[in-house]
Scaffold this motif. Sequence first.
Motif, short mmCIF file in Angstrom:
data_model
loop_
_atom_site.label_atom_id
_atom_site.label_comp_id
_atom_site.label_asym_id
_atom_site.label_seq_id
_atom_site.Cartn_x
_atom_site.Cartn_y
_atom_site.Cartn_z
N GLY A 137 0.79 -1.23 0.00
CA GLY A 137 0.00 0.00 0.00
C GLY A 137 0.82 1.27 0.00
O GLY A 137 0.29 2.37 -0.14
N GLY A 138 2.14 1.15 0.17
CA GLY A 138 3.00 2.32 0.15
C GLY A 138 2.91 3.21 1.38
O GLY A 138 3.37 4.36 1.36
N LEU A 139 2.37 2.69 2.47
CA LEU A 139 2.25 3.49 3.68
C LEU A 139 3.57 3.55 4.42
O LEU A 139 4.42 2.68 4.28
CB LEU A 139 1.18 2.89 4.61
N ARG A 140 3.74 4.59 5.24
CA ARG A 140 4.92 4.72 6.09
C ARG A 140 4.58 4.54 7.56
O ARG A 140 5.41 4.17 8.36
CB ARG A 140 5.55 6.09 5.87
N LEU A 141 3.34 4.83 7.92
CA LEU A 141 2.89 4.78 9.31
C LEU A 141 1.40 4.54 9.33
O LEU A 141 0.68 4.94 8.41
CB LEU A 141 3.21 6.11 10.01
N LEU A 142 0.93 3.90 10.37
CA LEU A 142 -0.50 3.66 10.54
C LEU A 142 -0.83 3.81 12.01
O LEU A 142 -0.15 3.26 12.88
CB LEU A 142 -0.84 2.24 10.07
N ARG A 143 -1.86 4.60 12.30
CA ARG A 143 -2.29 4.82 13.68
C ARG A 143 -3.63 4.13 13.92
O ARG A 143 -4.51 4.16 13.06
CB ARG A 143 -2.43 6.31 13.96
N PRO A 144 -3.78 3.51 15.10
CA PRO A 144 -5.08 2.92 15.44
C PRO A 144 -6.19 3.95 15.31
O PRO A 144 -6.02 5.11 15.67
CB PRO A 144 -4.90 2.47 16.90
N GLY A 145 -7.30 3.52 14.74
CA GLY A 145 -8.44 4.40 14.55
C GLY A 145 -8.54 4.98 13.15
O GLY A 145 -9.60 5.50 12.77
N GLN A 146 -7.45 4.92 12.38
CA GLN A 146 -7.51 5.45 11.01
C GLN A 146 -8.36 4.53 10.14
O GLN A 146 -8.32 3.31 10.28
CB GLN A 146 -6.12 5.54 10.39
N ARG A 147 -9.13 5.15 9.25
CA ARG A 147 -9.90 4.37 8.29
C ARG A 147 -8.97 3.95 7.16
O ARG A 147 -8.17 4.74 6.66
CB ARG A 147 -11.06 5.20 7.73
N VAL A 148 -9.06 2.69 6.78
CA VAL A 148 -8.22 2.15 5.72
C VAL A 148 -9.07 1.42 4.70
O VAL A 148 -10.21 1.03 4.96
CB VAL A 148 -7.15 1.18 6.29
N ARG A 149 -8.47 1.25 3.54
CA ARG A 149 -9.07 0.42 2.49
C ARG A 149 -8.20 -0.82 2.41
O ARG A 149 -6.97 -0.73 2.43
CB ARG A 149 -9.06 1.14 1.14
#
Length: 67
Positions: free
Chosen positions: A35-47
Amino acid sequence: MQATAFTYDSETRSGSVLLDDGTPLAFEAAAFDAGGLRLLRPGQRVRIEVEGEGEGRRIALVTLQTL
């Protein structure tokens, strides 16, 4: 499909999401990297894109949900 980020470990780049029905589903580093992400925080909406069925179901891609 949409989900909400539930956990994320920046060292392993793996974690889990909650589907909209509350079902947890884990993802591995390969799905995060795809997905090319660098960071993910709990609660973020994702596909997410899911492959397989039943016990063999896995997340193949995680990206941020944008409007």
